[in-house]
Enzyme design. Structure first.
Site, short mmCIF file in Angstrom:
data_model
loop_
_atom_site.label_atom_id
_atom_site.label_comp_id
_atom_site.label_asym_id
_atom_site.label_seq_id
_atom_site.Cartn_x
_atom_site.Cartn_y
_atom_site.Cartn_z
CG ASP A 37 -16.58 -23.84 -10.69
OD1 ASP A 37 -17.38 -24.02 -11.61
OD2 ASP A 37 -16.38 -24.71 -9.81
CE LYS B 229 -20.64 -27.04 -17.88
NZ LYS B 229 -20.37 -26.37 -16.58
CE LYS C 241 -14.81 -25.74 -13.11
NZ LYS C 241 -16.14 -25.55 -13.67
N1 GLU Z 1 -17.75 -22.35 -13.77
C1 GLU Z 1 -18.85 -22.27 -14.69
C2 GLU Z 1 -19.15 -23.64 -15.25
O1 GLU Z 1 -18.86 -24.65 -14.64
C3 GLU Z 1 -18.65 -21.19 -15.74
C4 GLU Z 1 -17.44 -21.35 -16.61
C5 GLU Z 1 -17.19 -20.16 -17.53
O2 GLU Z 1 -17.95 -19.22 -17.51
O3 GLU Z 1 -16.18 -20.23 -18.25
O4 GLU Z 1 -19.77 -23.77 -16.27
#
Ligand code: GLU
Length: 418
Positions: free
Chosen positions: A149, A97, A109
């Site tokens: 999240d 991402k 994560k």
């Molecule tokens: N939990 C969100 C995601 O899956 C945001 C992660 C973030 O902002 O670091 O993209």
């Protein structure tokens, strides 16, 4: 939910997609081998004193997948189903991402296996602080920067930032993003995932010559991402005809005011029963006669059986991993344009990146500046992926993986890892 396939392991899905991208890009197989596993995976267990005086031991994880492009970045999930493979997969998706968006960040994560709905506010605070103490050695503004999240929120981020600051004896707000505005949060962060998703839907509609005005939209999952996407799509003239959450759903083919859904959910805990709507299940939502579906909850909800019934032209994955690989193949065959998770929901981490930059600078932007920069980056990323999709005649998901893997592979090569 009925399905002819077993619920696939998200880690295997992510690994398979990476292998496909490495092959399609003609990269050395070592790239896939390195990207198939996190660089560091920490499993912790920690005690929390409950309100009744008993002690409960919780299990947590932090997966640091790849930091060739910058510090690890990614949310923390509190959910009863959290497990090691899920957290690893989610960390892989974070690396991809960030790379699709061109952010100078890697992927990470975390998760704690718990049911936050059953915890009192004090227990939730204790658990959040204990988890951060357990992983404190491997996180930090230059190392690994967590965020919210599923079932975590700005208040939880505040407790975590505070705990980490206490451990380090100075205010370390840059250690975590998605914080409240009062302690270094960014304007626009709480709406960023939904807003970013809507920018990608708008771009996809333009490519398909589909007008957003009066387009019929169904939203599966009405948390932070789904409710904001519904609100913004409605503002652009789309008709929200259905919305569901974990307790049920609301349907009205004439369109529902997202404000009413948000208000009803705030009062009752669910959109089910919103005045002027009839009840609908998640499965029925996917089969509706509509133009756009936004899955905005958890993994593996669009199975092969459901994919066969989908009538929408666009699926925008606000959730991480909502489509099984078999369903993905069916959707591609049936000509449904899937805007993949690593692009469609990247608005959250993009504004997290802005928040981190603002924390490091100690200088804060207006909401308008944040939203404009988010729009620019989402539109650019959409076009990069769409270009790959048209040039290579692959699915949008494969195209997004190819854009991301090629950027990470270049960084690893330049750093001398390969
Ligand atoms: N939990 C969100 C995601 O899956 C945001 C992660 C973030 O902002 O670091 O993209």
């Amino acid at each position: 939910m009925t399905s002819t396939e077993a619920s696939p392991n998200p880690l295997l899905n992510a690994q398979q997609e990476i292998h496909k991208a490495v092959q399609a890009l003609n990269l050395e197989p070592a790239v896939a081998a390195v990207l198939s596993e996190p660089q560091i995976f920490l499993e912790v267990s920690f005690p929390v004193k409950m309100d009744d005086g008993s002690i409960r031991v919780f299990k947590g994880y932090r997966s640091q997948h790849n930091n060739s492009l910058g510090p690890y970045k990614g949310g923390i999930r509190f959910h009863p189903e959290v497990n090691a493979d899920e957290v690893k997969a989610l960390s892989i998706w974070m690396s991809l991402k960030c790379a699709v968006l061109g952010l100078p960040l890697g992927g990470g994560k975390g998760g704690v296996k718990c049911n936050p709905k059953e915890l009192s506010p004090r227990e939730l605070e204790e658990l959040s602080r204990a988890y951060i103490r357990s992983i404190s050695q491997i996180i930090g503004p230059e190392k690994d920067v967590p965020a919210p999240d599923v079932y975590t929120n700005p208040q939880i981020m505040a407790w975590m930032a505070d705990e980490f600051s206490k451990i380090n004896n100075y205010n370390t707000f840059g250690v975590i993003t998605g914080k409240p505005l009062e302690i270094g949060g960014s304007a626009g962060r709480s709406e960023a995932t939904g807003r970013g998703c809507v920018f990608t839907i708008r771009e996809a509609c333009a490519k398909l010559n589909l007008s957003l005005k009066n387009a019929k939209v169904a939203i599966q999952g009405f948390g932070n991402a789904g409710s904001v996407a519904a609100k913004l799509l409605h503002q652009l003239g789309a008709k929200i005809i259905a919305a569901t959450d974990s307790s049920g759903g609301a349907y009205n083919p004439e369109g529902i005011d997202p404000g009413a859904l948000i208000e009803f959910k705030k009062q009752t805990g669910s959109v089910k029963g919103t005045p002027g709507t009839t009840n609908i299940t998640n499965e029925e939502l996917f089969a509706l006669d509509c133009d756009i579906i936004v899955p905005a909850a958890l993994e593996n909800v669009i199975t092969d059986a459901i994919a066969e019934k989908i009538k929408a032209k666009i699926i925008a994955e606000a959730a991480n991993g909502p489509t099984t690989p078999e369903a993905d193949r069916i959707l591609q065959e049936r000509g449904v344009l899937v805007i993949p998770d690593i692009l469609a929901n990247a608005g959250g981490v993009t504004v997290s990146y802005f928040e981190w930059v603002q924390n490091l600078y100690g200088y804060y932007w207006t909401e308008e500046e944040v939203n404009n920069r988010l729009e620019e980056m989402m539109v650019r990323a959409f076009n990069n992926v769409y270009q790959m999709y048209s040039d290579k005649n692959v699915s949008m998901r494969q195209a997004a993986y190819m854009v991301a893997v090629s950027r990470i592979a270049k960084a690893m090569k330049i750093r001398g890892w390969l």
